[in-house]
Design an enzyme around this catalytic site. Structure first.
Site, PDB file in Angstrom:
ATOM      1  N   HIS A 301       0.719  -1.170  -0.462  1.00  0.00           N
ATOM      2  CA  HIS A 301      -0.292  -0.036   0.022  1.00  0.00           C
ATOM      3  C   HIS A 301       0.863   1.268   0.253  1.00  0.00           C
ATOM      4  O   HIS A 301       0.901   1.991  -0.497  1.00  0.00           O
ATOM      5  CB  HIS A 301      -1.046  -0.043   1.058  1.00  0.00           C
ATOM      6  N   HIS A 347      -1.870   0.159 -12.071  1.00  0.00           N
ATOM      7  CA  HIS A 347      -2.895   0.854 -10.657  1.00  0.00           C
ATOM      8  C   HIS A 347      -3.853  -0.484 -10.829  1.00  0.00           C
ATOM      9  O   HIS A 347      -4.839  -0.292 -11.912  1.00  0.00           O
ATOM     10  CB  HIS A 347      -4.141   1.838 -11.484  1.00  0.00           C
ATOM     11  N   ARG A 356      -2.304  12.020 -11.009  1.00  0.00           N
ATOM     12  CA  ARG A 356      -1.681  12.568  -9.867  1.00  0.00           C
ATOM     13  C   ARG A 356      -0.035  12.697 -10.493  1.00  0.00           C
ATOM     14  O   ARG A 356       0.709  13.080 -10.047  1.00  0.00           O
ATOM     15  CB  ARG A 356      -1.579  11.498  -8.311  1.00  0.00           C
ATOM     16  N   ASP A 402       3.001   6.886  -7.347  1.00  0.00           N
ATOM     17  CA  ASP A 402       4.275   7.151  -7.274  1.00  0.00           C
ATOM     18  C   ASP A 402       5.677   6.694  -7.944  1.00  0.00           C
ATOM     19  O   ASP A 402       6.878   6.643  -7.672  1.00  0.00           O
ATOM     20  CB  ASP A 402       4.074   5.596  -6.400  1.00  0.00           C
ATOM     21  N   ARG A 448     -20.130  -5.831   8.977  1.00  0.00           N
ATOM     22  CA  ARG A 448     -19.951  -7.018   9.367  1.00  0.00           C
ATOM     23  C   ARG A 448     -20.538  -7.601   7.734  1.00  0.00           C
ATOM     24  O   ARG A 448     -21.148  -8.279   8.095  1.00  0.00           O
ATOM     25  CB  ARG A 448     -20.491  -7.338  10.462  1.00  0.00           C
TER      26      ARG A 448
END
Length: 466
Positions: A301, A347, A356, A402, A448
């Site tokens: 991550h 990605h 980005r 990144d 849940r």
């Protein structure tokens, strides 16, 4: 109001009605974010209640066996308000693309990049803030920034071999002692008031994060030198870079951009989903965010930009710094043929160049066009996608965020790669905490989902096929 009108013109009629509605919801002259939220929340509660009454049984999608074994990729299972990731357009913050945010969000005096305060305001309210509203938020965070003494003592006593992300997570967890929500919940506060205390904790946490992050940096890399005092006349990013010890105004501009674009990326990524899940148990924002940071610390991550830099450094070591396109192409093929991936490309959701990445590339073209590492990144941008398309395995051959961020940080002297994920974490607080406020405001229940064993799944499939 003039800013909202300009935004409407920029975005066209599709979004103009939303902006006019937002203007009616709260006066552009109001600078208190909590007051604006108090006006917005009942309207949104009513809108969603009506929607669920009318469409609560509508089927949204199908779940396959592959989805269950494949990390739930593509499975629609969360409501997340603050941002939506489009495979072709990239991230939209409350409907606004990154280029639109760069144009519309307020900037520091003399600056060109959007202030993260403005982005947070947008994520929380859905409205483009005025300069006065952003200034109020800067001062409000400065007012809330001081760390309690036990957290300072804790940070100062961590061993230097403890990873920066471990320090961040531990310090944020220790701030739980200051939680307004935890205290009020123990006293039996009404559910309708939950969001107000979550808001207060979230504002406090965002205000304190640069102090925590800067202290970690100074202790690990600057011999424990002091971070100095918060200046209430400076914006959040400027105070952060000052505390880190960086005085270059361009680096401060980079930090404003970095903290804005890394803030949110839909609700399914590990850090966002973790904060949403832990928060659904009514854990306070400190505990929820600390859990998110433990997820962000995972190499799948939050460590991708480090992996890019390691790969680029190894590339330069093996083929030299001034490499031809042909040699670069050969090196990329060697990487792929050895069973590895080209870090920074591809990605899980995006199918085009990450916006980005694009805005960081534009920053580099403006401020460091001749930097050798940037020139290499730009050269790779021309070559890698074509190689990946030739290989035929990648669903998305284009660069992601990144592929660029580490190179920019290195250029301005922040070479401590282990620290980069802390910056990511400070930024991600803006998105996940904005959503946490809304999760409690909308009364989202404990998360849940139902799990199945492989044996149970096989029997289910057999019963369907039989």
């Amino acid at each position: 109001m003039a800013l909202l009108t300009a935004a409407a013109r920029l975005l066209g009629t599709k979004n103009a009605s939303c902006l006019v509605l937002a203007a009616r919801h709260a006066s552009a002259s109001s600078t208190n974010l909590k007051d604006i939220l108090a006006d917005l929340i009942p309207k949104e509660q009513a809108r969603i209640k009506t929607f669920r009454q009318q469409h609560g049984k509508t089927v949204v999608g199908q779940i396959t066996v592959d989805m269950m074994y494949g990390g739930m990729r593509g499975m629609k299972g969360l409501v997340y308000e603050t941002s939506v990731l489009d495979p072709d357009e990239g991230i939209r913050f409350r409907g606004f693309s990154i280029p639109e945010c760069q144009k519309l969000l307020p900037k520091a005096k003399g600056g060109e990049e959007p202030l993260p305060e403005g982005l947070f305001w947008l994520l929380v309210t859905g409205q483009i803030p005025t300069e006065e509203q952003v200034s109020w938020l800067s001062k409000e965070w400065a007012k809330r920034a001081a760390l309690p003494s036990h957290v300072v003592t804790m940070l100062d006593n961590f061993p230097t071999n403890l990873h920066p992300m471990s320090q961040l997570s531990a310090a944020v967890t220790a701030l739980n002692s200051e939680s307004n929500f935890a205290r009020a919940y123990a006293e039996g506060i009404s559910r309708t008031k939950y969001w107000e205390l979550i808001y207060e904790d979230s504002m406090d946490l965002i205000a304190k994060l640069p102090c925590i992050a800067a202290k970690i940096y100074r202790n690990l890399y600057r011999e424990g030198s002091g971070i100095g005092a918060i200046d209430s006349n400076l914006d959040w990013s400027h105070n952060f870079t000052n505390m880190l010890g960086y005085t270059d105004s361009q680096f401060t501009e980079l930090m404003r951009l970095y903290l804005t674009i890394h803030s949110d990326h839909e609700g399914g990524n590990v850090s966002a989903h973790t904060s949403h899940l832990v928060g659904s148990a009514l854990s306070d924002p400190y505990l929820s965010f600390a859990a998110a940071m433990n997820g962000l610390a995972g190499p799948l991550h939050g460590l991708a930009n480090q992996e890019v830099l390691v790969w680029l450094t190894q590339l330069q070591k093996e083929v030299g710094k001034d490499v031809s396109d042909e040699k670069l192409r050969d090196y990329i093929w060697n990487t792929l043929n050895s069973g590895r991936v080209v870090p920074g490309y591809g990605h899980a959701v995006l199918r085009k160049t990450d916006p980005r990445y694009t805005c960081q590339r534009e920053f580099a073209l403006k401020h460091l066009p001749n930097d050798p590492m940037f020139k290499l990144v730009a050269q790779l941008y021309k070559i890698v996608p074509n190689v990946l398309l030739e290989q035929g395995k990648a669903k998305n051959p284009w660069p992601n965020v990144d592929a660029h961020s580490g190179v920019l940080l290195q250029y301005y002297g922040m070479t401590e790669m282990n620290y980069y994920t802390v910056l990511f974490g400070v930024s991600r607080a803006l998105g996940v905490l904005a959503q946490l406020i809304w999760s409690r405001a909308l009364g989202f229940p404990l998360e849940r989902p139902k799990s199945m064993s492989t044996e149970g799944l096989m029997k289910f499939v057999d019963s369907k096929s039989g």
